[in-house]
Design a protein around this motif. Sequence first.
Motif, mmCIF file in Angstrom:
data_model
loop_
_atom_site.group_PDB
_atom_site.id
_atom_site.type_symbol
_atom_site.label_atom_id
_atom_site.label_comp_id
_atom_site.label_asym_id
_atom_site.label_seq_id
_atom_site.Cartn_x
_atom_site.Cartn_y
_atom_site.Cartn_z
ATOM 1 N N TYR A 336 54.189 30.422 47.662
ATOM 2 C CA TYR A 336 54.233 31.879 47.727
ATOM 3 C C TYR A 336 53.643 32.493 46.460
ATOM 4 O O TYR A 336 52.951 33.515 46.512
ATOM 5 N N HIS A 337 53.914 31.882 45.312
ATOM 6 C CA HIS A 337 53.421 32.461 44.073
ATOM 7 C C HIS A 337 51.899 32.362 43.998
ATOM 8 O O HIS A 337 51.229 33.275 43.503
ATOM 9 N N THR A 338 51.345 31.288 44.497
ATOM 10 C CA THR A 338 49.887 31.152 44.543
ATOM 11 C C THR A 338 49.275 32.261 45.395
ATOM 12 O O THR A 338 48.264 32.868 45.034
ATOM 13 N N VAL A 339 49.908 32.536 46.533
ATOM 14 C CA VAL A 339 49.415 33.602 47.420
ATOM 15 C C VAL A 339 49.498 34.957 46.731
ATOM 16 O O VAL A 339 48.546 35.756 46.770
ATOM 17 N N TYR A 340 50.626 35.239 46.053
ATOM 18 C CA TYR A 340 50.780 36.525 45.381
ATOM 19 C C TYR A 340 49.744 36.701 44.281
ATOM 20 O O TYR A 340 49.175 37.778 44.096
ATOM 21 N N LEU A 341 49.498 35.640 43.517
ATOM 22 C CA LEU A 341 48.499 35.727 42.458
ATOM 23 C C LEU A 341 47.107 35.972 43.042
ATOM 24 O O LEU A 341 46.316 36.755 42.501
ATOM 25 N N TYR A 342 46.781 35.312 44.130
ATOM 26 C CA TYR A 342 45.486 35.519 44.774
ATOM 27 C C TYR A 342 45.327 36.970 45.216
ATOM 28 O O TYR A 342 44.282 37.597 44.976
ATOM 29 N N LEU A 343 46.367 37.521 45.869
ATOM 30 C CA LEU A 343 46.302 38.907 46.333
ATOM 31 C C LEU A 343 46.179 39.872 45.158
ATOM 32 O O LEU A 343 45.479 40.885 45.238
ATOM 33 N N PHE A 344 46.849 39.547 44.059
ATOM 34 C CA PHE A 344 46.769 40.414 42.887
ATOM 35 C C PHE A 344 45.354 40.431 42.313
ATOM 36 O O PHE A 344 44.790 41.484 42.026
ATOM 37 N N PHE A 345 44.745 39.262 42.153
ATOM 38 C CA PHE A 345 43.412 39.197 41.578
ATOM 39 C C PHE A 345 42.351 39.744 42.528
ATOM 40 O O PHE A 345 41.257 40.085 42.101
ATOM 41 N N GLN A 346 42.676 39.843 43.793
ATOM 42 C CA GLN A 346 41.769 40.466 44.753
ATOM 43 C C GLN A 346 42.054 41.966 44.899
ATOM 44 O O GLN A 346 41.539 42.605 45.810
ATOM 45 N N ASN A 347 42.906 42.492 43.989
ATOM 46 C CA ASN A 347 43.271 43.924 43.984
ATOM 47 C C ASN A 347 43.975 44.345 45.264
ATOM 48 O O ASN A 347 43.877 45.503 45.690
ATOM 49 N N MET A 348 44.684 43.445 45.869
ATOM 50 C CA MET A 348 45.445 43.771 47.078
ATOM 51 C C MET A 348 46.923 43.965 46.771
ATOM 52 O O MET A 348 47.702 44.348 47.640
ATOM 53 N N LEU A 349 47.328 43.699 45.529
ATOM 54 C CA LEU A 349 48.684 43.976 45.061
ATOM 55 C C LEU A 349 48.581 44.711 43.738
ATOM 56 O O LEU A 349 47.663 44.486 42.957
ATOM 57 N N THR A 350 49.514 45.622 43.484
ATOM 58 C CA THR A 350 49.480 46.410 42.252
ATOM 59 C C THR A 350 49.888 45.582 41.042
ATOM 60 O O THR A 350 49.436 45.821 39.936
ATOM 61 N N SER A 351 50.769 44.592 41.247
ATOM 62 C CA SER A 351 51.188 43.743 40.135
ATOM 63 C C SER A 351 51.737 42.429 40.666
ATOM 64 O O SER A 351 52.340 42.387 41.738
ATOM 65 N N PRO A 352 51.543 41.354 39.932
ATOM 66 C CA PRO A 352 52.080 40.049 40.358
ATOM 67 C C PRO A 352 53.539 39.926 39.942
ATOM 68 O O PRO A 352 53.892 39.234 39.003
ATOM 69 N N THR A 353 54.419 40.642 40.632
ATOM 70 C CA THR A 353 55.824 40.700 40.252
ATOM 71 C C THR A 353 56.437 39.303 40.165
ATOM 72 O O THR A 353 56.263 38.479 41.064
ATOM 73 N N ALA A 354 57.130 39.052 39.069
ATOM 74 C CA ALA A 354 57.782 37.753 38.878
ATOM 75 C C ALA A 354 58.837 37.544 39.956
ATOM 76 O O ALA A 354 59.582 38.455 40.295
ATOM 77 N N LYS A 355 58.899 36.344 40.486
ATOM 78 C CA LYS A 355 59.842 36.023 41.550
ATOM 79 C C LYS A 355 60.935 35.114 41.013
ATOM 80 O O LYS A 355 60.700 34.275 40.138
#
Length: 418
Positions: A336-355
């Motif tokens: 899940y964290h890999t997916v969140y980081l990918y979305l963040f670097f693709q500007n699809m998330l505002t921040s890679p919130t720590a889980k």
Amino acid sequence: MFCLKWFNTPFIGKTEKLPVNDQPEGPIMDMPDLVMRKIMKNVDFITMLKLRKVCHAFQNFIDDTNLDNELTKVNIKVTPSTIYAYLNFASASRKSVNLYYIRYGKNCLLKVIEGRLEEAKLMKNQDLVDAFFNDFGFILRNQSKPLKKMNIETSSFDWYPEDYYDRDLLNSLKTTYSFYGCCTCTRPLKGFIEPVTHLKRINEMYTLKPTADTFHDRFDSILKSRKSPIPIQILDVTVLRPSHFMNMARLIDVKQLKGIVIRKTPGYSERKDGKQLVLNEIVELNGFEYIQELIISGFKVTAPLEKLLHIPHLTFSVSTITIEDVLLIRMVSETYHTVYLYLFFQNMLTSPTAKFRCVFYDHIKDADSLYDTLGYVNSNYIKLYAHFKLPESDQTLQISMENYSYGNCFSFKWIKTS
């Protein structure tokens, strides 16, 4: 403050029937619906409660009209003999309203505070729970905008802060009422201890379970009467048993829920067949996949971990944890964290919130195998098992075993690689 004198009608505040020739022209309830809505927007909460008790016309209009009350947060505390509600509004002119209901024999004491406005009265022959929902029910029925937070807490012990009752009203009642065949002393109650002692003596026979059961029954009944599930973003409850939460949760728009916090009422022991109560039905809620934060405290969870691990911020308790469970949580956390980081670097998330995920447990199965798998165990109070760096990033998954006075837990936390 809403001025009733603006309206040329003697009906408000009166109950007597007027002669035909004295009937006013154009009573307020004959105004167009749009005008009535505009009027009600300028009504403070205390006046709103009063208007509902003027006549059935006012009550029906207020109860049946989805007025935008700008309510954002609700905090309700339930004890054997009290219900305290704290309401927060978005409007600058109406920041908060506090409602204090205290059982007084077969009657109910009410104190309402809105800004500098303060009123107190005795409601004769009114049950505590009925009195509360007669006032608060119309808010639950009509709330259309999402509440930022709903907090409901049940406590086994009555508490009577000095600001939550009117001392003059209490003294006037004390001189005129007797309870359970015993006359009360006519001397005024002094200081802080005497009023509290007086209220405790009157309400000493009541316990939490009947009050909590009635409260949740009324709460659920009102939610069922709504045309659509009530929208709430954060639900924080402290309950006696799982059914109190589940019955309520099924009537909430779960797709709007971002976080759920569920706690067991402390100081109240209710076990089934000698075992701790289990809360598993939550994973079957429609829309459970939308939950972003879940904290369960005081109830065990025996549902398969796969049904919970999609939640980024997760804390719950199990009886026994195994090496397979730990490895599963590690794998899911990394995926899940890999997916969140990918979305963040693709500007699809505002921040890679720590889980963060935390599992409390009573026992570890195959502890030796667990230690061999995760590596060296440090001898500190908090025992860090291992760090697993995420490839091609500065993120590391820290898995640790933490020992608290209230239990042991495995925590899975993302930190920056040092």
